[in-house]
Scaffold this motif. Sequence first.
Motif, mmCIF file in Angstrom:
data_model
loop_
_atom_site.group_PDB
_atom_site.id
_atom_site.type_symbol
_atom_site.label_atom_id
_atom_site.label_comp_id
_atom_site.label_asym_id
_atom_site.label_seq_id
_atom_site.Cartn_x
_atom_site.Cartn_y
_atom_site.Cartn_z
ATOM 1 N N SER A 25 0.815 -1.214 0.000
ATOM 2 C CA SER A 25 0.000 0.000 0.000
ATOM 3 C C SER A 25 0.854 1.271 0.000
ATOM 4 O O SER A 25 0.353 2.355 -0.308
ATOM 5 N N ARG A 26 2.139 1.130 0.353
ATOM 6 C CA ARG A 26 3.076 2.248 0.241
ATOM 7 C C ARG A 26 4.476 1.685 0.085
ATOM 8 O O ARG A 26 4.676 0.469 0.181
ATOM 9 N N ASP A 27 5.449 2.571 -0.174
ATOM 10 C CA ASP A 27 6.816 2.136 -0.447
ATOM 11 C C ASP A 27 7.387 1.306 0.696
ATOM 12 O O ASP A 27 7.266 1.686 1.866
ATOM 13 N N VAL A 28 7.987 0.183 0.322
ATOM 14 C CA VAL A 28 8.685 -0.655 1.290
ATOM 15 C C VAL A 28 10.032 -1.019 0.712
ATOM 16 O O VAL A 28 10.189 -1.119 -0.506
ATOM 17 N N TYR A 49 16.449 -6.096 -0.517
ATOM 18 C CA TYR A 49 16.569 -4.816 0.167
ATOM 19 C C TYR A 49 17.010 -3.779 -0.839
ATOM 20 O O TYR A 49 18.019 -3.942 -1.517
ATOM 21 N N THR A 50 16.235 -2.717 -0.937
ATOM 22 C CA THR A 50 16.561 -1.611 -1.826
ATOM 23 C C THR A 50 17.025 -0.432 -1.003
ATOM 24 O O THR A 50 16.284 0.075 -0.155
ATOM 25 N N ARG A 100 11.373 0.351 6.092
ATOM 26 C CA ARG A 100 12.726 0.904 6.021
ATOM 27 C C ARG A 100 13.737 -0.216 5.842
ATOM 28 O O ARG A 100 13.444 -1.240 5.270
ATOM 29 N N ALA A 101 14.945 0.018 6.298
ATOM 30 C CA ALA A 101 16.023 -0.930 6.058
ATOM 31 C C ALA A 101 15.773 -2.257 6.754
ATOM 32 O O ALA A 101 15.133 -2.309 7.808
ATOM 33 N N CYS A 102 16.300 -3.324 6.138
ATOM 34 C CA CYS A 102 16.287 -4.617 6.807
ATOM 35 C C CYS A 102 17.147 -4.517 8.066
ATOM 36 O O CYS A 102 18.202 -3.893 8.061
#
Length: 126
Positions: A25-28, A49-50, A100-102
Amino acid sequence: QVQLMESGGGSVQAGGSLRLSCAASRDVYCVGWFRQAPGKEREGIATLYTGAGTTDYAYADSVKGRFILSRQGDARMFYLQMNSLRPEDTAVYYCAARARACLSWPALSTQDYPTWGQGTQVTVSS
Protein backbone atom coordinates in the motif's frame (compact mmCIF):
# COMPACT_ATOMS: atom_id res chain seq x y z
CA GLN A 1 0.53 1.19 8.30
CA VAL A 2 1.63 -0.85 5.31
CA GLN A 3 -0.76 -3.42 3.90
CA LEU A 4 0.32 -6.28 1.65
CA MET A 5 -1.70 -8.36 -0.79
CA GLU A 6 -0.41 -11.51 -2.46
CA SER A 7 -1.81 -13.04 -5.62
CA GLY A 8 -0.88 -15.62 -8.21
CA GLY A 9 -1.05 -18.87 -6.30
CA GLY A 10 -2.61 -21.98 -7.75
CA SER A 11 -2.02 -25.57 -8.75
CA VAL A 12 0.66 -26.75 -11.14
CA GLN A 13 2.36 -29.99 -12.09
CA ALA A 14 5.93 -30.70 -11.08
CA GLY A 15 8.37 -28.93 -13.36
CA GLY A 16 5.96 -26.09 -14.02
CA SER A 17 6.13 -22.41 -13.12
CA LEU A 18 4.07 -19.85 -11.24
CA ARG A 19 4.55 -16.17 -10.55
CA LEU A 20 3.42 -14.69 -7.26
CA SER A 21 2.78 -10.98 -6.84
CA CYS A 22 2.90 -8.82 -3.74
CA ALA A 23 1.33 -5.36 -3.77
CA ALA A 24 2.21 -2.93 -0.99
CA SER A 25 0.00 0.00 0.00
CA ARG A 26 3.08 2.25 0.24
CA ASP A 27 6.82 2.14 -0.45
CA VAL A 28 8.68 -0.65 1.29
CA TYR A 29 12.38 -1.38 1.07
CA CYS A 30 12.90 -4.70 2.83
CA VAL A 31 10.73 -7.47 1.41
CA GLY A 32 10.68 -11.19 2.03
CA TRP A 33 8.80 -14.21 0.78
CA PHE A 34 8.05 -17.02 3.17
CA ARG A 35 6.22 -20.29 2.90
CA GLN A 36 4.58 -22.63 5.35
CA ALA A 37 3.70 -26.23 4.62
CA PRO A 38 1.24 -28.14 6.82
CA GLY A 39 2.86 -29.14 10.09
CA LYS A 40 6.03 -27.18 9.38
CA GLU A 41 7.46 -23.86 10.52
CA ARG A 42 7.30 -20.80 8.32
CA GLU A 43 10.41 -20.74 6.11
CA GLY A 44 12.04 -17.65 4.64
CA ILE A 45 12.91 -18.32 1.00
CA ALA A 46 13.73 -15.00 -0.67
CA THR A 47 14.43 -11.43 0.33
CA LEU A 48 15.41 -8.13 -1.20
CA TYR A 49 16.57 -4.82 0.17
CA THR A 50 16.56 -1.61 -1.83
CA GLY A 51 18.78 1.13 -0.53
CA ALA A 52 21.33 3.69 -1.75
CA GLY A 53 20.33 3.11 -5.35
CA THR A 54 20.95 -0.62 -5.37
CA THR A 55 18.93 -3.74 -4.62
CA ASP A 56 20.39 -6.79 -2.92
CA TYR A 57 18.83 -10.24 -3.11
CA ALA A 58 19.22 -13.43 -1.12
CA TYR A 59 17.66 -16.87 -1.36
CA ALA A 60 17.35 -19.94 0.77
CA ASP A 61 19.24 -22.96 -0.51
CA SER A 62 15.96 -24.78 -1.04
CA VAL A 63 14.95 -22.40 -3.85
CA LYS A 64 18.23 -20.95 -5.08
CA GLY A 65 18.52 -21.26 -8.85
CA ARG A 66 14.79 -21.94 -9.27
CA PHE A 67 13.03 -18.90 -7.77
CA ILE A 68 13.63 -15.28 -8.73
CA LEU A 69 12.52 -12.29 -6.66
CA SER A 70 12.08 -8.97 -8.42
CA ARG A 71 10.55 -5.55 -7.98
CA GLN A 72 8.64 -3.59 -10.55
CA GLY A 73 10.66 -0.42 -10.48
CA ASP A 74 8.80 1.41 -7.79
CA ALA A 75 8.84 0.11 -4.26
CA ARG A 76 5.28 -1.21 -4.16
CA MET A 77 5.13 -4.25 -6.48
CA PHE A 78 7.21 -7.36 -6.00
CA TYR A 79 7.20 -10.69 -7.79
CA LEU A 80 8.38 -14.19 -7.01
CA GLN A 81 8.94 -16.18 -10.19
CA MET A 82 8.94 -19.86 -9.30
CA ASN A 83 10.38 -22.28 -11.85
CA SER A 84 11.03 -26.03 -11.86
CA LEU A 85 8.46 -26.47 -9.13
CA ARG A 86 8.54 -29.62 -7.01
CA PRO A 87 5.88 -31.27 -4.86
CA GLU A 88 7.85 -30.20 -1.79
CA ASP A 89 7.26 -26.56 -2.78
CA THR A 90 3.60 -27.02 -1.88
CA ALA A 91 2.77 -24.50 0.84
CA VAL A 92 1.02 -21.27 1.67
CA TYR A 93 3.25 -18.45 0.46
CA TYR A 94 3.44 -15.14 2.31
CA CYS A 95 4.86 -11.76 1.39
CA ALA A 96 6.34 -9.74 4.26
CA ALA A 97 7.83 -6.27 4.44
CA ARG A 98 9.21 -3.47 6.54
CA ALA A 99 9.09 0.11 5.33
CA ARG A 100 12.73 0.90 6.02
CA ALA A 101 16.02 -0.93 6.06
CA CYS A 102 16.29 -4.62 6.81
CA LEU A 103 17.45 -5.11 10.38
CA SER A 104 19.65 -8.04 9.40
CA TRP A 105 20.92 -9.65 6.21
CA PRO A 106 19.81 -11.89 4.71
CA ALA A 107 16.44 -11.02 6.13
CA LEU A 108 14.96 -14.52 6.09
CA SER A 109 13.63 -14.66 9.64
CA THR A 110 9.99 -14.02 10.49
CA GLN A 111 11.25 -11.62 13.14
CA ASP A 112 12.64 -9.34 10.45
CA TYR A 113 9.16 -8.28 9.33
CA PRO A 114 6.33 -6.43 11.10
CA THR A 115 3.90 -6.62 8.19
CA TRP A 116 2.50 -9.70 6.46
CA GLY A 117 0.09 -10.51 3.69
CA GLN A 118 -2.72 -12.99 4.00
CA GLY A 119 -0.96 -15.75 2.06
CA THR A 120 -1.64 -17.57 -1.18
CA GLN A 121 -1.75 -21.33 -1.68
CA VAL A 122 0.65 -23.05 -4.08
CA THR A 123 0.09 -26.73 -4.80
CA VAL A 124 2.52 -28.76 -6.89
CA SER A 125 1.42 -32.22 -7.98
CA SER A 126 3.74 -35.01 -9.06
